[in-house]
Scaffold this active site. Structure first.
Site, short mmCIF file in Angstrom:
data_model
loop_
_atom_site.label_atom_id
_atom_site.label_comp_id
_atom_site.label_asym_id
_atom_site.label_seq_id
_atom_site.Cartn_x
_atom_site.Cartn_y
_atom_site.Cartn_z
N ASN A 11 0.85 -1.19 0.00
CA ASN A 11 0.00 0.00 0.00
C ASN A 11 0.90 1.25 0.00
OD1 ASN A 11 -1.31 2.32 1.15
ND2 ASN A 11 -2.93 1.01 1.96
N GLY A 13 0.35 4.46 0.25
CA GLY A 13 0.11 5.45 1.31
C GLY A 13 0.83 5.06 2.59
N ASP A 68 -1.68 -3.33 11.00
CA ASP A 68 -3.07 -3.35 10.58
C ASP A 68 -3.76 -2.19 11.29
OD1 ASP A 68 -4.90 -4.91 8.87
OD2 ASP A 68 -6.10 -4.98 10.69
N ASP A 160 -8.98 9.74 5.80
CA ASP A 160 -8.41 11.01 6.28
C ASP A 160 -9.29 12.24 6.00
OD1 ASP A 160 -6.24 9.90 7.50
OD2 ASP A 160 -4.84 10.27 5.86
P1 IMP Z 1 -5.31 -2.32 6.35
O1 IMP Z 1 -4.56 -1.92 7.60
O2 IMP Z 1 -4.42 -2.43 5.17
O3 IMP Z 1 -6.21 -3.50 6.56
O4 IMP Z 1 -6.25 -1.13 5.94
C1 IMP Z 1 -7.16 -0.57 6.76
C2 IMP Z 1 -7.99 0.49 6.09
O5 IMP Z 1 -8.17 1.47 7.14
C3 IMP Z 1 -7.37 1.26 4.93
O6 IMP Z 1 -7.76 0.76 3.71
C4 IMP Z 1 -7.95 2.64 5.12
O7 IMP Z 1 -9.23 2.69 4.55
C5 IMP Z 1 -8.11 2.76 6.62
N1 IMP Z 1 -6.95 3.43 7.21
C6 IMP Z 1 -5.88 2.88 7.83
N2 IMP Z 1 -5.01 3.84 8.21
C7 IMP Z 1 -5.54 5.00 7.81
C8 IMP Z 1 -5.08 6.34 7.91
O8 IMP Z 1 -4.00 6.67 8.41
N3 IMP Z 1 -5.91 7.27 7.40
C9 IMP Z 1 -7.10 6.96 6.83
N4 IMP Z 1 -7.55 5.73 6.69
C10 IMP Z 1 -6.78 4.74 7.19
#
Ligand code: IMP
Length: 201
Positions: A11, A13, A68, A160
């Site tokens: 990812n 970001g 996560d 965000d």
């Molecule tokens: P994972 O940790 O890859 O399962 O993703 C969790 C989801 O939470 C991401 O796809 C985002 O939609 C959201 N998320 C996680 N961290 C952030 C952040 O720092 N800002 C905004 N959304 C977040």
């Protein structure tokens, strides 16, 4: 002290943010050359983070950092929670269509479910795990705030634009990357990991 950590994500970001958090640490962050399919079907953030760290460790045989994260909204009983990345697809009064991006569809669903709700309290949470094989470490970080009534700002990623951190008059997407890392769930969890790796805990 450990010199290099593999990052168990593709990812963009997250990679950008995590590399910046590690910048002054003296620990080099390596990106994986290929994505490893990991089913994020655990019941907790910690379980999912561990599954990712373990899977990448097994593939690359080197110390691996995974995290996560998600958004927890009080008035929605903790949702999106562990479903944060695919919240749009949950059957909760209807499934949101992905038109431009999953992030936008997720935001649309939150705003629809939060319509007319005054209690806007929410927090982002991260569990970060480092897997060394037969042992590992983990740390948690949280960022408290509220859900806005409409998206604001273009920075960051995910939710965000609709999250306003406590003590700020801006959305998380309106902060600079440095400002976000200073207060973010991810920044806090990963700085705890760095402190530990450097022997400060
Ligand atoms: P994972 O940790 O890859 O399962 O993703 C969790 C989801 O939470 C991401 O796809 C985002 O939609 C959201 N998320 C996680 N961290 C952030 C952040 O720092 N800002 C905004 N959304 C977040």
């Amino acid at each position: 002290m450990i010199k290099r950590l593999l990052l168990a994500t593709t990812n963009k970001g997250k990679i950008r943010e995590i590399k910046e958090i590690f910048e002054a640490s003296g620990i080099e962050i390596l990106e994986p050359q290929r994505e490893i399919e990991v089913k994020e079907d655990g019941n907790s953030f910690l379980e999912n983070a561990y599954k990712k760290a373990r899977a990448y460790y097994e593939a690359y045989k080197m110390p691996t950092l995974a995290e996560d994260s998600g958004l927890v909204i009080e008035a929605l009983g903790g949702y999106p929670g562990v479903f944060s990345s695919r919240f749009y697809s949950l059957e909760m009064g209807g499934v949101e269509k992905v038109e431009n991006s999953k992030d936008q569809a997720n935001i649309k669903k939150v705003l629809r479910l939060m319509e007319g709700i005054e209690d806007r309290r929410a927090y982002f949470i991260t569990f970060a795990v480092v897997c060394f094989g037969e042992y590992g470490i983990w740390a948690e970080g949280r960022c408290e705030g509220i859900i806005l009534y409409e998206p604001m700002g273009k920075g960051g990623f995910g939710y965000d634009p609709i999250f306003q951190p406590l003590g700020y008059e801006k959305s998380m997407a309106q902060l600079t990357p440095q400002e976000k890392n200073l207060i973010s769930h991810r920044g806090k969890a990963i700085r705890r990991i760095i402190d530990f790796l450097k022997g400060g805990v």
